[in-house]
Write an enzyme that holds these catalytic residues in place. Structure first.
Site, PDB file in Angstrom:
ATOM      1  N   SER A 155       0.844  -1.193   0.000  1.00 51.36           N
ATOM      2  CA  SER A 155       0.000   0.000   0.000  1.00 51.36           C
ATOM      3  C   SER A 155       0.880   1.243   0.000  1.00 51.36           C
ATOM      4  CB  SER A 155      -0.899   0.014   1.246  1.00 51.36           C
ATOM      5  OG  SER A 155      -1.572   1.246   1.372  1.00 51.36           O
ATOM      6  N   LYS A 156       0.558   2.196  -0.852  1.00 54.62           N
ATOM      7  CA  LYS A 156       1.339   3.436  -0.930  1.00 54.62           C
ATOM      8  C   LYS A 156       0.775   4.414   0.113  1.00 54.62           C
ATOM      9  CE  LYS A 156       3.427   6.377  -4.506  1.00 54.62           C
ATOM     10  NZ  LYS A 156       4.818   5.937  -4.334  1.00 54.62           N
ATOM     11  N   THR A 157       1.048   4.081   1.356  1.00 54.29           N
ATOM     12  CA  THR A 157       0.510   4.817   2.503  1.00 54.29           C
ATOM     13  C   THR A 157       1.457   5.940   2.913  1.00 54.29           C
ATOM     14  OG1 THR A 157      -0.614   2.822   3.273  1.00 54.29           O
ATOM     15  CG2 THR A 157      -0.295   4.585   4.882  1.00 54.29           C
ATOM     16  N   TYR A 161       6.223   6.636   4.521  1.00 57.78           N
ATOM     17  CA  TYR A 161       7.313   7.389   3.904  1.00 57.78           C
ATOM     18  C   TYR A 161       8.186   8.143   4.907  1.00 57.78           C
ATOM     19  CZ  TYR A 161       6.188   5.986  -0.765  1.00 57.78           C
ATOM     20  OH  TYR A 161       6.031   5.223  -1.888  1.00 57.78           O
TER      21      TYR A 161
END
Length: 301
Positions: A155-157, A161
């Site tokens: 998931s690009k949560t 980052y």
């Protein structure tokens, strides 16, 4: 500081187009307090026929939806409408080549319960290759990628980052251009915002899914390898093995394709100009610009 917008910039928020300077966010939102948000990075290019095209828009918004679902953010949006909104944002801001940022974020909620509602933002700005054009001097980071049993790695949560910021900043403070992160078992995973490939003995290698974000640019590179007849293998490998590579490169939507100069001060045996990575870099550029690619015009040693 880089300026991402000005008094004339228009963005899309929950079905409306408004000036960036007039847009607001609630200071009690879960996304702000806990990093509970999902985003995408997408590029638009002015293609060979003069038209503006968003590269792999469907794939990006399919992942956008999937990322939200993986972390229990309700997804009530129509992806075709969101893609149309991206083109409208480009038109309203008179952009032909741009980086597009969709963001799914949550309303006020100070509990740790899953969101009951999701908002959406789409903005865009002009942005060159994120890691620049020169070959990168990379260092192995002291930070690892999070354990996939502790987080939905695919998931690009947004909150994930922070790990990327820590690794990238550590590298820059030590005089390098970028970091390389390993997984919890000591195998090479990826960069702070890019996937990794290396060349050896006429073959391309890359880590398999499991401990990485399987990027859309990564998938495009794999497609190009198949089309160009370049053998490719997904496998686990260590830093020591990576240092025996002939050439190495990072890839991602923001970075596009960028070669490495060295890893921890260790150089690679093949000049970038004659590497398979350079060939793939040129093939990728041709793909996003919808130009014909002539492999015979590229020399690979």
């Amino acid at each position: 500081m880089y300026s991402y917008y000005n008094e004339n910039t228009i963005l899309y928020v929950n079905g409306e187009y408004k000036k960036a300077t007039a847009a607001t966010i609630d200071l009690y939102g879960q996304s702000l307090h806990y990093g509970y948000a999902v985003f995408e990075g997408i590029r638009a290019y002015k293609t060979a026929d003069g038209s503006v095209k968003i590269f792999k828009a469907k794939e990006h918004f399919d992942r956008f939806k999937r990322s939200c679902e993986l972390i229990h953010m309700p997804y009530t949006f129509n992806n075709e409408e969101l893609i149309a909104a991206c083109y409208k944002v480009l038109e309203l801001n008179n952009m032909e080549e741009a980086y597009i940022r969709p963001l799914a974020f949550c309303p006020p909620n100070m509990t740790l319960k899953a969101a009951s509602e999701t908002h959406v933002l789409i903005c865009a700005w002009e942005w060159g290759a994120y890691l620049g054009e020169k070959l990168l001097r990379v260092m192995t980071s002291s930070y690892q990628r999070p354990n996939p049993k502790a987080f939905k790695i695919e998931s690009k949560t947004a909150g994930l980052y922070v790990n990327s910021i820590l690794a990238s900043q550590e590298a820059k403070e030590k005089g390098y251009d970028e970091a390389l992160l390993l997984d919890m078992n000591g195998y090479v995973a990826e960069g702070p915002g890019a996937n990794i490939f290396f060349e050896k003995d006429g073959k391309i290698f890359t880590p398999p899914p499991g401990n990485i974000l399987p990027g859309i640019t990564r998938a495009t590179v794999i497609e190009l390898c198949h089309e160009l007849g370049i053998p490719l293998e997904e496998k686990l490998f260590t830093v020591d093995e990576l240092k025996t590579a002939e050439s190495v490169f990072y890839c991602g939507t923001a970075a596009e394709l960028v070669g490495w100069d060295s890893l921890d001060g260790h150089g690679f045996s093949k000049p970038w100009a004659s590497s398979l990575g350079k060939l793939l870099q040129q093939a990728y550029k041709a793909r996003v610009l919808e130009k014909e690619f002539d492999r015979s015009a590229v020399t690979v040693a």
